[in-house]
Design an enzyme around this catalytic site. Structure first.
Site, short mmCIF file in Angstrom:
data_model
loop_
_atom_site.label_atom_id
_atom_site.label_comp_id
_atom_site.label_asym_id
_atom_site.label_seq_id
_atom_site.Cartn_x
_atom_site.Cartn_y
_atom_site.Cartn_z
N ARG A 109 8.30 40.96 -13.31
CA ARG A 109 7.61 39.67 -13.41
C ARG A 109 6.14 39.93 -13.68
O ARG A 109 5.51 40.71 -12.97
CB ARG A 109 7.74 38.84 -12.13
CG ARG A 109 6.69 37.72 -12.10
CD ARG A 109 6.85 36.73 -11.00
NE ARG A 109 8.04 35.92 -11.23
CZ ARG A 109 8.26 34.74 -10.64
NH1 ARG A 109 7.38 34.25 -9.79
NH2 ARG A 109 9.35 34.08 -10.89
N HIS A 136 11.22 32.64 -19.00
CA HIS A 136 11.76 32.81 -17.64
C HIS A 136 13.29 32.68 -17.72
O HIS A 136 13.88 31.72 -17.23
CB HIS A 136 11.16 31.73 -16.74
CG HIS A 136 11.33 31.98 -15.26
ND1 HIS A 136 11.91 33.12 -14.75
CD2 HIS A 136 10.99 31.22 -14.17
CE1 HIS A 136 11.92 33.04 -13.42
NE2 HIS A 136 11.37 31.92 -13.05
N GLN A 139 15.79 32.09 -14.67
CA GLN A 139 15.68 30.74 -14.10
C GLN A 139 16.63 29.77 -14.80
O GLN A 139 17.37 29.02 -14.15
CB GLN A 139 14.23 30.23 -14.27
CG GLN A 139 14.04 28.79 -13.86
CD GLN A 139 14.20 28.59 -12.36
OE1 GLN A 139 13.61 29.31 -11.59
NE2 GLN A 139 15.03 27.63 -11.96
N ASP A 231 8.16 21.04 -13.99
CA ASP A 231 7.62 22.30 -13.47
C ASP A 231 6.14 22.05 -13.21
O ASP A 231 5.58 21.03 -13.66
CB ASP A 231 7.83 23.41 -14.53
CG ASP A 231 7.35 24.79 -14.08
OD1 ASP A 231 7.09 24.97 -12.87
OD2 ASP A 231 7.22 25.68 -14.94
N CYS A 272 12.21 24.02 -11.08
CA CYS A 272 12.42 25.46 -10.83
C CYS A 272 11.79 25.90 -9.52
O CYS A 272 12.20 26.92 -8.97
CB CYS A 272 11.86 26.27 -11.99
SG CYS A 272 10.12 25.93 -12.31
N ARG A 300 19.84 30.66 -8.21
CA ARG A 300 19.10 31.82 -8.74
C ARG A 300 19.76 33.12 -8.29
O ARG A 300 19.86 34.08 -9.04
CB ARG A 300 17.64 31.81 -8.24
CG ARG A 300 16.76 30.67 -8.72
CD ARG A 300 16.56 30.70 -10.21
NE ARG A 300 16.15 32.02 -10.68
CZ ARG A 300 14.92 32.53 -10.56
NH1 ARG A 300 13.95 31.81 -10.04
NH2 ARG A 300 14.64 33.75 -11.02
N1 NVA Z 1 5.72 27.84 -15.05
C1 NVA Z 1 5.64 28.37 -13.72
C2 NVA Z 1 6.99 28.78 -13.25
C3 NVA Z 1 7.06 29.31 -11.84
C4 NVA Z 1 8.43 29.73 -11.45
C5 NVA Z 1 4.66 29.53 -13.69
O1 NVA Z 1 4.70 30.35 -14.63
O2 NVA Z 1 3.86 29.62 -12.77
N1 CP Z 2 11.45 29.55 -9.75
C1 CP Z 2 10.88 30.72 -9.47
O1 CP Z 2 10.85 31.63 -10.29
O2 CP Z 2 10.36 30.82 -8.23
P1 CP Z 2 9.43 32.01 -7.69
O3 CP Z 2 8.14 31.92 -8.44
O4 CP Z 2 9.28 31.74 -6.24
O5 CP Z 2 10.14 33.31 -7.98
#
Ligand code: NVA
Ligand code: CP
Length: 313
Positions: A109, A136, A139, A231, A272, A300
């Site tokens: 990540r 992502h 997800q 989101d 999400c 998930r």
């Molecule tokens: N769009 C958000 C998703 C978090 C799971 C981010 O990238 O912070």
């Molecule tokens: N939805 C998701 O990816 O959550 P986290 O950022 O907590 O991993």
């Protein structure tokens, strides 16, 4: 479908998988969820190791990978950027080569899609994109699973993403929905529409799957939606843009009035998570009876377990 065709493969974006392959992974996710609910114990990752690299924070993704791998007898190792070099004192290529000698798979990540691509290229083991600025993918497999649990199937269902239309979640939904034949709509201000290049790629998938793809700034497009999805307005790494985002996205909050605007009583709400209640969604919607956000979070784990089971040799 020959299960062997998944072995050794990475998941960087759903662009690399066919609709049939995604379907196989969804079916496997349902199977592993049932096994878990029945209390079956399997040890399918015994003797295996998984590296979990996180440049950005996470609750769900980290916990999904760690628990899914651990309860199957595998040994996950969490590595934050405080722990390893990864591009700081050692090139990503070299880190990838070394991790590939010690681990059976790697989850990443972070910021750049290029980093996860390099890890996959140089490690020689399956690499899973646990979120980058661009995509992502793990997800959205859970999202489709959740939609199918609610409606029996996802084909021809209308899914509307309302919010920051150029973020990683919206872009990944666009790819998976176009592959699987959904009616996918992004409702977002003009300034936040996804790039034309990805729209073109997805329109080509849609032409062969029967999906439709609509990008609009008009909230009336929620009409008939089976699901409204949102989101956060400010994704990780974009904190400097907060003021501007709030200004642009304020009219795009998912609230009771917008849920009602679909004209369907059975529209579900998806997110999400994490959520900023009072910004992209009101508390009464996310904590209300139409919300499936908590099933989505649980899914998930089942979906990443299925992805790892399919791809780890
Ligand atoms: N769009 C958000 C998703 C978090 C799971 C981010 O990238 O912070
Ligand atoms: N939805 C998701 O990816 O959550 P986290 O950022 O907590 O991993």
């Amino acid at each position: 479908m020959d299960p062997k065709q998944f072995k050794g493969r990475s998941l960087l974006t759903w662009k690399d998988y066919t609709a049939e392959e995604i379907r196989y992974l969804l079916d496997l996710s349902v199977e592993v969820k049932q096994q878990k609910k029945q209390g079956q114990i399997h040890q399918r990752f015994i003797g295996k190791t998984l590296a979990l690299i996180f440049e950005k924070r996470s609750t769900r993704t980290r916990c999904a990978f760690e628990t899914a791998f651990g309860e199957e007898g595998g040994h996950p190792v969490f590595l934050s950027t405080q722990d390893i070099q990864l591009g700081a004192k050692e090139s990503i290529e070299d880190t990838a080569r070394v991790l590939g000698r010690m681990f059976d798979a790697i989850e990443f990540r972070g910021f750049k899609q290029e980093t996860v691509e390099k890890l996959a290229e140089y490690s020689g083991v399956p690499v899973y994109n646990g979120l980058t600025d661009q995509f992502h993918p793990t997800q959205v497999l859970a999202d489709i699973m959740t939609l199918e649990e609610a409606f029996g199937n996802s084909r021809e269902k209308k899914l509307c993403f309302v919010g920051d239309g150029r973020n990683n979640v919206a872009r990944s939904l666009m790819v998976i929905c176009a592959k699987l034949g959904l009616h996918f709509v992004i409702i977002t201000p003009k300034a936040l529409m996804p790039d034309q290049a990805l729209q073109d790629v997805c329109q080509a998938y849609a032409a062969s799957s029967g999906a439709t793809l609509e990008i609009t700034d008009n909230l009336n497009a929620v009409q008939g939606a089976n699901a409204l999805y949102t989101d956060v307005w400010v994704s990780m790494g974009e904190e400097a843009e907060r003021e501007e985002r709030l200004r642009l996205l304020k009219p795009y909050q998912v609230n009771k009035a917008l849920m009602k605007k679909t004209g369907r009583a059975d529209t579900i709400f998806l997110h999400c998570l994490p959520a900023v209640k009072g910004e992209e969604v009101t508390q009464d919607v996310i904590d209300g009876p139409q919300s499936r956000a908590w099933d989505q979070a649980e899914n998930r784990k089942h979906t990443v377990k299925a992805i790892m089971l399919a791809t780890i040799k």
